[in-house]
Design a protein around this motif. Structure first.
Motif, PDB file in Angstrom:
ATOM      1  N   TRP A  15     -17.942  -4.533   6.446  1.00  0.00           N
ATOM      2  CA  TRP A  15     -17.404  -4.263   5.108  1.00  0.00           C
ATOM      3  C   TRP A  15     -16.556  -2.998   5.121  1.00  0.00           C
ATOM      4  CZ3 TRP A  15     -17.243  -0.454   1.484  1.00  0.00           C
ATOM      5  CH2 TRP A  15     -16.841  -0.829   0.198  1.00  0.00           C
ATOM      6  N   HIS A  16     -17.029  -1.944   5.782  1.00  0.00           N
ATOM      7  CA  HIS A  16     -16.253  -0.704   5.808  1.00  0.00           C
ATOM      8  C   HIS A  16     -14.969  -0.871   6.622  1.00  0.00           C
ATOM      9  CE1 HIS A  16     -20.186   0.995   4.550  1.00  0.00           C
ATOM     10  NE2 HIS A  16     -19.428   1.859   3.925  1.00  0.00           N
ATOM     11  N   LEU A  17     -15.039  -1.663   7.694  1.00  0.00           N
ATOM     12  CA  LEU A  17     -13.809  -1.926   8.444  1.00  0.00           C
ATOM     13  C   LEU A  17     -12.765  -2.610   7.572  1.00  0.00           C
ATOM     14  CD1 LEU A  17     -15.010  -3.153  11.962  1.00  0.00           C
ATOM     15  CD2 LEU A  17     -13.764  -1.058  11.431  1.00  0.00           C
ATOM     16  N   TRP A  18     -13.208  -3.642   6.861  1.00  0.00           N
ATOM     17  CA  TRP A  18     -12.261  -4.374   6.023  1.00  0.00           C
ATOM     18  C   TRP A  18     -11.776  -3.508   4.859  1.00  0.00           C
ATOM     19  CZ3 TRP A  18      -9.375  -8.267   6.899  1.00  0.00           C
ATOM     20  CH2 TRP A  18      -8.754  -8.932   5.847  1.00  0.00           C
ATOM     21  N   HIS A  19     -12.661  -2.733   4.273  1.00  0.00           N
ATOM     22  CA  HIS A  19     -12.275  -1.867   3.158  1.00  0.00           C
ATOM     23  C   HIS A  19     -11.239  -0.843   3.612  1.00  0.00           C
ATOM     24  CE1 HIS A  19     -12.675   0.424  -0.540  1.00  0.00           C
ATOM     25  NE2 HIS A  19     -12.925   1.509   0.170  1.00  0.00           N
ATOM     26  N   ASN A  20     -11.466  -0.215   4.759  1.00  0.00           N
ATOM     27  CA  ASN A  20     -10.513   0.775   5.264  1.00  0.00           C
ATOM     28  C   ASN A  20      -9.181   0.125   5.622  1.00  0.00           C
ATOM     29  OD1 ASN A  20     -12.506   2.714   4.990  1.00  0.00           O
ATOM     30  ND2 ASN A  20     -13.161   2.551   7.131  1.00  0.00           N
ATOM     31  N   LEU A  21      -9.228  -1.116   6.130  1.00  0.00           N
ATOM     32  CA  LEU A  21      -7.989  -1.811   6.452  1.00  0.00           C
ATOM     33  C   LEU A  21      -7.165  -2.086   5.197  1.00  0.00           C
ATOM     34  CD1 LEU A  21      -6.143  -3.343   8.419  1.00  0.00           C
ATOM     35  CD2 LEU A  21      -7.597  -5.344   8.083  1.00  0.00           C
ATOM     36  N   VAL A  22      -7.817  -2.530   4.132  1.00  0.00           N
ATOM     37  CA  VAL A  22      -7.105  -2.821   2.888  1.00  0.00           C
ATOM     38  C   VAL A  22      -6.539  -1.540   2.287  1.00  0.00           C
ATOM     39  CG1 VAL A  22      -7.385  -3.691   0.545  1.00  0.00           C
ATOM     40  CG2 VAL A  22      -8.410  -4.916   2.445  1.00  0.00           C
ATOM     41  N   ARG A  23      -7.330  -0.446   2.348  1.00  0.00           N
ATOM     42  CA  ARG A  23      -6.818   0.835   1.828  1.00  0.00           C
ATOM     43  C   ARG A  23      -5.581   1.277   2.601  1.00  0.00           C
ATOM     44  NH1 ARG A  23     -10.533   4.049  -0.904  1.00  0.00           N
ATOM     45  NH2 ARG A  23      -8.829   5.552  -1.024  1.00  0.00           N
ATOM     46  N   ALA A  24      -5.619   1.113   3.917  1.00  0.00           N
ATOM     47  CA  ALA A  24      -4.450   1.482   4.717  1.00  0.00           C
ATOM     48  C   ALA A  24      -3.259   0.591   4.396  1.00  0.00           C
ATOM     49  CB  ALA A  24      -4.794   1.398   6.210  1.00  0.00           C
ATOM     50  N   ALA A  25      -3.525  -0.713   4.173  1.00  0.00           N
ATOM     51  CA  ALA A  25      -2.430  -1.618   3.813  1.00  0.00           C
ATOM     52  C   ALA A  25      -1.812  -1.234   2.476  1.00  0.00           C
ATOM     53  CB  ALA A  25      -2.944  -3.055   3.781  1.00  0.00           C
ATOM     54  N   GLU A  26      -2.644  -0.812   1.531  1.00  0.00           N
ATOM     55  CA  GLU A  26      -2.116  -0.395   0.230  1.00  0.00           C
ATOM     56  C   GLU A  26      -1.195   0.814   0.370  1.00  0.00           C
ATOM     57  OE1 GLU A  26      -5.396   0.332  -2.305  1.00  0.00           O
ATOM     58  OE2 GLU A  26      -5.980  -1.768  -2.475  1.00  0.00           O
ATOM     59  N   LYS A  27      -1.574   1.760   1.232  1.00  0.00           N
ATOM     60  CA  LYS A  27      -0.732   2.940   1.424  1.00  0.00           C
ATOM     61  C   LYS A  27       0.591   2.561   2.083  1.00  0.00           C
ATOM     62  CE  LYS A  27      -4.598   6.192   1.781  1.00  0.00           C
ATOM     63  NZ  LYS A  27      -5.300   7.184   2.643  1.00  0.00           N
ATOM     64  N   VAL A  28       0.523   1.630   3.048  1.00  0.00           N
ATOM     65  CA  VAL A  28       1.756   1.205   3.722  1.00  0.00           C
ATOM     66  C   VAL A  28       2.681   0.499   2.741  1.00  0.00           C
ATOM     67  CG1 VAL A  28       2.679  -0.334   5.494  1.00  0.00           C
ATOM     68  CG2 VAL A  28       0.698   1.102   5.989  1.00  0.00           C
ATOM     69  N   VAL A  29       2.106  -0.362   1.905  1.00  0.00           N
ATOM     70  CA  VAL A  29       2.918  -1.096   0.935  1.00  0.00           C
ATOM     71  C   VAL A  29       3.555  -0.142  -0.063  1.00  0.00           C
ATOM     72  CG1 VAL A  29       2.785  -2.726  -0.972  1.00  0.00           C
ATOM     73  CG2 VAL A  29       1.683  -3.255   1.195  1.00  0.00           C
ATOM     74  N   ALA A  30       2.792   0.839  -0.538  1.00  0.00           N
ATOM     75  CA  ALA A  30       3.343   1.801  -1.489  1.00  0.00           C
ATOM     76  C   ALA A  30       4.442   2.649  -0.859  1.00  0.00           C
ATOM     77  CB  ALA A  30       2.223   2.690  -2.033  1.00  0.00           C
ATOM     78  N   ALA A  31       4.285   2.961   0.446  1.00  0.00           N
ATOM     79  CA  ALA A  31       5.300   3.785   1.118  1.00  0.00           C
ATOM     80  C   ALA A  31       6.597   3.017   1.366  1.00  0.00           C
ATOM     81  CB  ALA A  31       4.739   4.313   2.438  1.00  0.00           C
ATOM     82  N   HIS A  32       6.523   1.676   1.414  1.00  0.00           N
ATOM     83  CA  HIS A  32       7.710   0.862   1.671  1.00  0.00           C
ATOM     84  C   HIS A  32       8.170   0.169   0.396  1.00  0.00           C
ATOM     85  CE1 HIS A  32       6.190   1.498   5.712  1.00  0.00           C
ATOM     86  NE2 HIS A  32       7.369   1.125   6.186  1.00  0.00           N
ATOM     87  N   ALA A  33       8.141   0.896  -0.702  1.00  0.00           N
ATOM     88  CA  ALA A  33       8.550   0.311  -1.980  1.00  0.00           C
ATOM     89  C   ALA A  33      10.014  -0.139  -1.951  1.00  0.00           C
ATOM     90  CB  ALA A  33       8.332   1.316  -3.108  1.00  0.00           C
ATOM     91  N   ARG A  34      10.868   0.623  -1.274  1.00  0.00           N
ATOM     92  CA  ARG A  34      12.285   0.248  -1.219  1.00  0.00           C
ATOM     93  C   ARG A  34      12.479  -1.050  -0.440  1.00  0.00           C
ATOM     94  NH1 ARG A  34      15.897   5.705  -0.156  1.00  0.00           N
ATOM     95  NH2 ARG A  34      15.488   6.708  -2.157  1.00  0.00           N
ATOM     96  N   CYS A  35      11.704  -1.233   0.623  1.00  0.00           N
ATOM     97  CA  CYS A  35      11.830  -2.463   1.405  1.00  0.00           C
ATOM     98  C   CYS A  35      11.437  -3.679   0.580  1.00  0.00           C
ATOM     99  CB  CYS A  35      10.962  -2.371   2.656  1.00  0.00           C
ATOM    100  SG  CYS A  35      11.341  -0.952   3.712  1.00  0.00           S
ATOM    101  N   TRP A  36      10.380  -3.519  -0.220  1.00  0.00           N
ATOM    102  CA  TRP A  36       9.951  -4.634  -1.074  1.00  0.00           C
ATOM    103  C   TRP A  36      11.002  -4.923  -2.140  1.00  0.00           C
ATOM    104  CZ3 TRP A  36       5.787  -7.620  -0.134  1.00  0.00           C
ATOM    105  CH2 TRP A  36       4.845  -7.143   0.770  1.00  0.00           C
TER     106      TRP A  36
END
Length: 434
Positions: free
Chosen positions: A235-256
Motif C-alpha cells: 500500500w505504501h509503495l503504491w501510495h508513494n508512486l501515485v504521489r510522485a505521479a501527481e507531482k510529475v503531472v503538475a510539473a508538466h502542465a504545459r505539456c498537457w
C-alpha cells in the motif's frame, strides 16, 4: 420438599460447591443463604492442610439474576488456623470456581460481565447489564475489561508493523499484525525503535517483517530480528508512486495543455495571472513582501505563495469536478448558449431531457453557474494523475487510447509511472481471512 430442592439445585447449579440452606425474597432481590462444605482447607502460605477453626464470618457475593431479580449470596466462610511450625497464620478458606479472592461476584457472574464489557465496554456495557439486573459502575466495567487475561498467541512467521495516531501530531503508537491471519498481536505505546526492538527480542522466530518506509522501524528490525527479511508494504509503495505521479503531472502542465485543444482563460484564471504579474512587478522593483501585501490588499501568505512561483502558467489549475449527469450534454449546452445567450435554463432542461438527461433542474443550474459548460479541462487534476496509473483492465477504451498521446511528450520511459505500476498491480491479492 424434595421437588423444591431439585429446583433450587437446577437454578443455582453454579453454587454446587456450597451448601445452600435457604432462599428468600427481600424486596427486588433474591437472598441465598449458604455455607462452605467444611473439611480440611489448604494454607496459602505453606500449603499444609488445616481444619482448626479460628472464626466464622459472612461473605456477600452477587450472582447471576433469576427471573429479572438480582441475586445476593450470603456465604458463611470459616477462617482457619495453620498449625504448622513456622507458619501459624490464619487464612480464609476458598471455594475454587465459586469464590475468588478479593471478589464481590461469583465466578460465573464475572464471566458474563467480562463477555459484556469485551463487546461493548464502558457505559454501553453498564446500560446493557442494568437491563439484566446487574448493577455496576462504568469505572468497574473498565476495570473488569482491563483485568481480562490476554490470549497467548504464537509468534507469526510474517509480521506487519505500522504506526497509528493516539493524538494526531503529538502521540503515536505501533500496531503489530499477523501477516497470515490479519489478527492483531500487540499494540506498543509508542513508535520508537527501542520499543519495537525489545518486542522482537522477546518474541524470536519472525522470518518476514512487512513495514512502511520508516527508517526507525528498519533500524529496530535490523537490531531486534537481524535474520528477518524486511518487505516494503504494497500500500505504501503504491501510495508513494501515485504521489510522485501527481507531482510529475503538475510539473508538466504545459505539456498537457499542448496535447489538447486550446483552453479558454476563465475569469478567475485571468485574475490569478494579473495578480502574479502585479506581485512580481513590485518585487522586481525592490518592494518587500509586507509592502506588496499592503499595496495590493491581499494577505502576506498570498504574496509569499505567488512569489515562490517562477512562471504564471504553473498557477493555472483546472477545477476538480466529479463526473456529472450533465457532462454528456455539455457540447449541446455550449452551442445553445453561444448562439442564444439568453436562453432560459428550463428550455435547456427540456432539450437535454429529450436527449436522455435524467438529472434535476438544480443539478443543471449548479453545472451552468460553475462555468463547467464553457471550460475546457485539459490539464489534469490529481484524480487524473491517479487515473493514469489505473490497471489497464479497469480503464475504459477511450482513456487507454488517449494515454500514449498524452504521455508521449514528457513522461520518461516506455510506460512512465504506469509501467512501474504494472509491476505492482498484478500481484494484488489477499490471503483469505479465517
Amino acid at each position: 420438599m424434595a421437588e423444591v430442592s431439585v429446583v433450587v439445585g437446577v437454578v443455582f447449579s453454579g453454587l454446587a460447591s456450597l451448601v445452600v440452606e435457604d432462599v428468600g425474597v427481600a424486596g427486588s432481590r433474591l437472598v441465598v443463604q449458604a455455607r462452605t462444605p467444611g473439611g480440611v482447607a489448604e494454607c496459602p502460605g505453606c500449603g499444609a492442610g488445616s481444619a482448626r477453626v479460628h472464626g466464622v464470618h459472612e461473605w456477600r457475593l452477587a450472582d447471576l439474576p433469576v427471573d429479572g431479580r438480582s441475586v445476593v449470596v450470603r456465604v458463611r466462610v470459616r477462617r482457619l488456623y495453620c498449625q504448622t511450625r513456622g507458619c501459624q497464620r490464619t487464612f480464609r478458606e476458598q471455594v475454587p470456581g465459586v469464590l475468588e479472592r478479593y471478589q464481590r461476584r461469583t465466578t460465573r457472574l464475572t464471566g458474563h460481565v467480562r463477555a459484556a464489557v469485551r463487546e461493548l465496554a464502558g457505559r454501553a456495557a453498564v446500560r446493557m447489564l442494568r437491563r439484566w439486573s446487574v448493577r455496576l459502575s462504568r469505572q468497574t466495567a473498565v476495570r473488569v475489561l482491563l483485568g481480562i487475561p490476554l490470549q497467548t498467541q504464537k509468534v507469526p512467521r510474517v509480521l506487519s508493523v505500522d504506526d497509528f495516531a493516539l493524538l494526531r501530531r503529538h502521540r503515536y503508537g505501533t500496531v503489530l499484525i499477523d501477516g497470515a491471519t490479519h489478527q492483531r498481536l500487540d499494540v506498543l505505546p509508542d513508535r520508537r525503535s527501542t520499543t519495537l526492538e525489545t518486542w522482537l527480542r522477546e518474541h524470536p522466530g519472525v522470518e518476514f517483517v512487512v513495514r512502511d518506509g520508516s527508517a526507525t522501524y528498519a533500524e529496530a528490525i535490523r537490531r531486534g530480528a537481524p535474520t528477518a527479511i524486511q518487505i516494503a508494504d504494497r500500500w505504501h509503495l503504491w501510495h508513494n508512486l501515485v504521489r510522485a505521479a501527481e507531482k510529475v503531472v503538475a510539473a508538466h502542465a504545459r505539456c498537457w495543455a499542448a496535447a489538447g485543444p486550446k483552453r479558454r482563460k476563465l475569469t478567475r484564471e485571468a485574475t490569478t495571472l494579473a495578480r502574479w504579474h502585479a506581485i512580481h512587478d513590485l518585487l522586481d522593483h525592490g518592494v518587500g513582501l509586507m509592502d506588496c501585501a499592503r499595496r495590493l490588499g491581499v494577505s502576506l501568505n498570498t504574496v509569499k505563495r505567488y512569489s515562490r512561483v517562477g512562471e504564471p502558467e504553473k498557477l493555472r489549475r483546472p477545477p476538480q469536478y466529479r463526473a456529472s449527469l450533465v457532462d454528456p450534454y455539455r457540447d449541446h449546452l455550449r452551442t445553445r448558449r453561444a448562439t442564444e445567450p439568453g436562453v432560459p435554463v428550463t428550455t435547456l432542461l427540456a432539450e437535454i431531457t429529450d436527449l436522455g438527461y435524467t438529472g434535476s433542474l438544480n443539478l443543471l443550474h449548479k453545472y451552468l453557474n460553475e462555468g463547467r459548460a464553457e471550460s475546457d479541462r485539459v490539464m489534469p487534476s490529481p484524480p487524473a494523475a491517479h487515473r493514469l496509473d489505473h490497471h489497464p483492465p479497469q480503464r475504459t477504451g477511450r482513456a487507454t487510447a488517449r494515454s500514449p498521446h498524452r504521455t508521449a511528450g514528457c513522461l520518461p520511459g516506455p510506460g512512465g509511472a504506469r509501467g512501474a505500476g504494472e509491476q505492482i498491480r498484478p500481484h494484488r491479492h489477499r490471503t483469505p481471512r479465517p
